[in-house]
Design a protein around this motif. Structure first.
Motif, PDB file in Angstrom:
ATOM      1  N   ASP A  24       0.682  -0.645  -0.289  1.00  0.00           N
ATOM      2  CA  ASP A  24       0.010  -0.037   0.046  1.00  0.00           C
ATOM      3  C   ASP A  24       1.059   1.085   0.508  1.00  0.00           C
ATOM      4  OD1 ASP A  24      -2.684  -1.437  -0.193  1.00  0.00           O
ATOM      5  OD2 ASP A  24      -2.753  -1.184   2.493  1.00  0.00           O
ATOM      6  N   CYS A  25       1.887   1.570   0.859  1.00  0.00           N
ATOM      7  CA  CYS A  25       2.772   2.454   1.070  1.00  0.00           C
ATOM      8  C   CYS A  25       3.922   2.245  -0.414  1.00  0.00           C
ATOM      9  CB  CYS A  25       4.134   2.348   1.951  1.00  0.00           C
ATOM     10  SG  CYS A  25       2.523   2.371   3.440  1.00  0.00           S
ATOM     11  N   LEU A  26       4.067   1.304  -1.268  1.00  0.00           N
ATOM     12  CA  LEU A  26       4.979   1.554  -2.585  1.00  0.00           C
ATOM     13  C   LEU A  26       6.038   1.156  -2.205  1.00  0.00           C
ATOM     14  CD1 LEU A  26       3.088   3.481  -5.278  1.00  0.00           C
ATOM     15  CD2 LEU A  26       3.180   1.222  -4.986  1.00  0.00           C
ATOM     16  N   LEU A  27       6.112   0.052  -0.794  1.00  0.00           N
ATOM     17  CA  LEU A  27       8.198   0.471  -0.431  1.00  0.00           C
ATOM     18  C   LEU A  27       7.799  -1.083  -0.108  1.00  0.00           C
ATOM     19  CD1 LEU A  27       7.092   2.386   2.733  1.00  0.00           C
ATOM     20  CD2 LEU A  27       9.009   2.668   1.058  1.00  0.00           C
ATOM     21  N   SER A  28       9.324  -1.686   0.545  1.00  0.00           N
ATOM     22  CA  SER A  28       9.617  -2.900   0.403  1.00  0.00           C
ATOM     23  C   SER A  28       8.934  -3.572   1.779  1.00  0.00           C
ATOM     24  CB  SER A  28      10.812  -3.287   0.166  1.00  0.00           C
ATOM     25  OG  SER A  28      12.122  -2.814   1.246  1.00  0.00           O
ATOM     26  N   PRO A  29       9.211  -4.750   1.706  1.00  0.00           N
ATOM     27  CA  PRO A  29       8.255  -5.707   3.389  1.00  0.00           C
ATOM     28  C   PRO A  29       9.501  -5.398   4.000  1.00  0.00           C
ATOM     29  CG  PRO A  29       7.816  -6.587   1.138  1.00  0.00           C
ATOM     30  CD  PRO A  29       8.068  -5.820   0.813  1.00  0.00           C
ATOM     31  N   SER A  30      11.087  -5.538   3.784  1.00  0.00           N
ATOM     32  CA  SER A  30      11.497  -5.395   4.676  1.00  0.00           C
ATOM     33  C   SER A  30      12.331  -4.156   4.984  1.00  0.00           C
ATOM     34  CB  SER A  30      13.269  -5.946   3.874  1.00  0.00           C
ATOM     35  OG  SER A  30      13.902  -5.061   2.187  1.00  0.00           O
ATOM     36  N   TYR A  31      11.241  -3.164   3.839  1.00  0.00           N
ATOM     37  CA  TYR A  31      11.825  -1.681   4.602  1.00  0.00           C
ATOM     38  C   TYR A  31      10.897  -1.570   5.857  1.00  0.00           C
ATOM     39  CZ  TYR A  31      12.387   3.666   4.895  1.00  0.00           C
ATOM     40  OH  TYR A  31      12.717   4.621   5.566  1.00  0.00           O
ATOM     41  N   ILE A  32       9.841  -2.402   6.114  1.00  0.00           N
ATOM     42  CA  ILE A  32       8.905  -2.041   6.621  1.00  0.00           C
ATOM     43  C   ILE A  32       9.261  -2.898   7.772  1.00  0.00           C
ATOM     44  CG2 ILE A  32       6.802  -2.542   7.920  1.00  0.00           C
ATOM     45  CD1 ILE A  32       6.386  -0.207   5.716  1.00  0.00           C
ATOM     46  N   THR A  33       9.518  -3.582   7.985  1.00  0.00           N
ATOM     47  CA  THR A  33      10.499  -4.738   9.123  1.00  0.00           C
ATOM     48  C   THR A  33      11.416  -4.148   9.670  1.00  0.00           C
ATOM     49  OG1 THR A  33      10.010  -6.612   8.387  1.00  0.00           O
ATOM     50  CG2 THR A  33      11.508  -6.811   9.851  1.00  0.00           C
ATOM     51  N   LEU A  34      12.558  -3.097   8.687  1.00  0.00           N
ATOM     52  CA  LEU A  34      13.384  -2.657   9.790  1.00  0.00           C
ATOM     53  C   LEU A  34      12.818  -1.505  10.256  1.00  0.00           C
ATOM     54  CD1 LEU A  34      16.120  -2.279   6.710  1.00  0.00           C
ATOM     55  CD2 LEU A  34      16.430  -3.279   9.310  1.00  0.00           C
ATOM     56  N   LEU A  35      11.954  -0.654   9.625  1.00  0.00           N
ATOM     57  CA  LEU A  35      11.798   0.613   9.931  1.00  0.00           C
ATOM     58  C   LEU A  35      10.714  -0.181  11.583  1.00  0.00           C
ATOM     59  CD1 LEU A  35       9.310   2.276   7.790  1.00  0.00           C
ATOM     60  CD2 LEU A  35      11.444   3.069   9.373  1.00  0.00           C
ATOM     61  N   GLU A  36      10.012  -1.153  11.668  1.00  0.00           N
ATOM     62  CA  GLU A  36       8.710  -1.619  13.410  1.00  0.00           C
ATOM     63  C   GLU A  36      10.418  -2.024  13.863  1.00  0.00           C
ATOM     64  OE1 GLU A  36       5.824  -4.479  12.110  1.00  0.00           O
ATOM     65  OE2 GLU A  36       4.715  -2.695  11.355  1.00  0.00           O
ATOM     66  N   GLN A  37      11.189  -2.383  13.543  1.00  0.00           N
ATOM     67  CA  GLN A  37      12.983  -3.074  14.256  1.00  0.00           C
ATOM     68  C   GLN A  37      12.993  -2.023  14.752  1.00  0.00           C
ATOM     69  OE1 GLN A  37      14.392  -5.833  12.244  1.00  0.00           O
ATOM     70  NE2 GLN A  37      12.860  -7.497  13.136  1.00  0.00           N
ATOM     71  N   ASN A  38      12.655  -0.699  14.748  1.00  0.00           N
ATOM     72  CA  ASN A  38      14.173   0.316  15.135  1.00  0.00           C
ATOM     73  C   ASN A  38      15.025   1.190  14.249  1.00  0.00           C
ATOM     74  OD1 ASN A  38      11.612   2.144  16.148  1.00  0.00           O
ATOM     75  ND2 ASN A  38      11.874   1.000  17.627  1.00  0.00           N
ATOM     76  N   LYS A  39      15.354   0.171  13.291  1.00  0.00           N
ATOM     77  CA  LYS A  39      17.169   0.086  12.620  1.00  0.00           C
ATOM     78  C   LYS A  39      16.897   0.854  11.521  1.00  0.00           C
ATOM     79  CE  LYS A  39      17.813  -4.760  14.078  1.00  0.00           C
ATOM     80  NZ  LYS A  39      18.144  -6.594  12.728  1.00  0.00           N
ATOM     81  N   ARG A  40      16.102   1.459  11.446  1.00  0.00           N
ATOM     82  CA  ARG A  40      15.902   2.773  10.299  1.00  0.00           C
ATOM     83  C   ARG A  40      14.861   3.374  10.943  1.00  0.00           C
ATOM     84  NH1 ARG A  40      19.390   0.037   8.542  1.00  0.00           N
ATOM     85  NH2 ARG A  40      20.003  -0.543   6.784  1.00  0.00           N
ATOM     86  N   ASP A  41      15.641   4.707  10.887  1.00  0.00           N
ATOM     87  CA  ASP A  41      14.052   6.276  11.124  1.00  0.00           C
ATOM     88  C   ASP A  41      13.480   7.062   9.611  1.00  0.00           C
ATOM     89  OD1 ASP A  41      14.435   6.503  13.336  1.00  0.00           O
ATOM     90  OD2 ASP A  41      16.022   7.316  13.476  1.00  0.00           O
ATOM     91  N   PRO A  42      12.250   6.795   9.255  1.00  0.00           N
ATOM     92  CA  PRO A  42      11.247   7.310   8.576  1.00  0.00           C
ATOM     93  C   PRO A  42      11.683   8.629   8.242  1.00  0.00           C
ATOM     94  CG  PRO A  42       9.733   6.948   9.990  1.00  0.00           C
ATOM     95  CD  PRO A  42      11.210   5.963  10.479  1.00  0.00           C
ATOM     96  N   ASN A  43      12.064   8.512   6.708  1.00  0.00           N
ATOM     97  CA  ASN A  43      11.770  10.288   6.390  1.00  0.00           C
ATOM     98  C   ASN A  43       9.921  11.290   6.434  1.00  0.00           C
ATOM     99  OD1 ASN A  43      11.122  10.239   4.018  1.00  0.00           O
ATOM    100  ND2 ASN A  43      12.992  10.015   2.887  1.00  0.00           N
ATOM    101  N   LEU A  44       9.809  12.037   5.869  1.00  0.00           N
ATOM    102  CA  LEU A  44       8.818  12.870   6.243  1.00  0.00           C
ATOM    103  C   LEU A  44       7.834  12.458   5.180  1.00  0.00           C
ATOM    104  CD1 LEU A  44       6.989  14.968   7.678  1.00  0.00           C
ATOM    105  CD2 LEU A  44       7.827  16.540   6.446  1.00  0.00           C
ATOM    106  N   SER A  45       8.600  12.117   3.739  1.00  0.00           N
ATOM    107  CA  SER A  45       7.882  11.713   3.053  1.00  0.00           C
ATOM    108  C   SER A  45       7.214   9.945   3.816  1.00  0.00           C
ATOM    109  CB  SER A  45       8.637  11.320   2.052  1.00  0.00           C
ATOM    110  OG  SER A  45       8.278  10.671   0.390  1.00  0.00           O
ATOM    111  N   VAL A  46       7.815   8.903   3.820  1.00  0.00           N
ATOM    112  CA  VAL A  46       7.666   7.561   4.617  1.00  0.00           C
ATOM    113  C   VAL A  46       6.372   7.863   5.280  1.00  0.00           C
ATOM    114  CG1 VAL A  46       8.836   5.459   5.546  1.00  0.00           C
ATOM    115  CG2 VAL A  46       9.568   6.657   3.334  1.00  0.00           C
ATOM    116  N   VAL A  47       6.599   8.646   6.144  1.00  0.00           N
ATOM    117  CA  VAL A  47       5.820   9.031   7.292  1.00  0.00           C
ATOM    118  C   VAL A  47       4.608   9.335   6.776  1.00  0.00           C
ATOM    119  CG1 VAL A  47       4.226  10.563   9.276  1.00  0.00           C
ATOM    120  CG2 VAL A  47       7.398   9.757   9.138  1.00  0.00           C
TER     121      VAL A  47
END
Length: 98
Positions: A24-47
């Motif tokens: 739905d976000c046009l992002l990769s599932p692995s990126y969502i996983t990294l976000l949920e694990q707090n290994k990445r911080d989203p920029n405003l566009s991703v938010v």
């Protein structure tokens, strides 16, 4: 900020899988996983993309991501009420879209 917990909480409240949210976000599932694990911080566009996919305002996602230390100046009862109201709004939106 703890975006990982906020994203995961909202995603689960909406009954979405990581794969569906990513789609739905046009992002990769692995990126969502990294976000949920707090290994990445989203920029405003991703938010904004994630908020749109979750059908919640970006401000709600940012509010939920706020660290507890930032609420130290708030009355604890007020902070708790705000959190509960926010989660109820998310749940009501999920119920309406079901």
């Amino acid at each position: 900020m703890n975006f990982g917990t906020a994203i995961k909480t909202c995603r689960e409240a909406k009954g979405l899988s990581r794969a569906k949210l990513a789609e739905d976000c046009l992002l990769s599932p692995s990126y969502i996983t990294l976000l949920e694990q707090n290994k990445r911080d989203p920029n405003l566009s991703v938010v904004n993309k994630i908020s749109k996919a979750l059908d919640i305002p970006p401000s709600i996602l940012i509010f939920l991501a706020t660290d507890k230390e930032n609420f130290e100046s708030f009355d604890k009862e007020l902070a708790e009420k705000l959190s509960l109201i926010t989660l109820k709004l998310i749940q009501n939106a999920a119920d309406k879209s079901s």
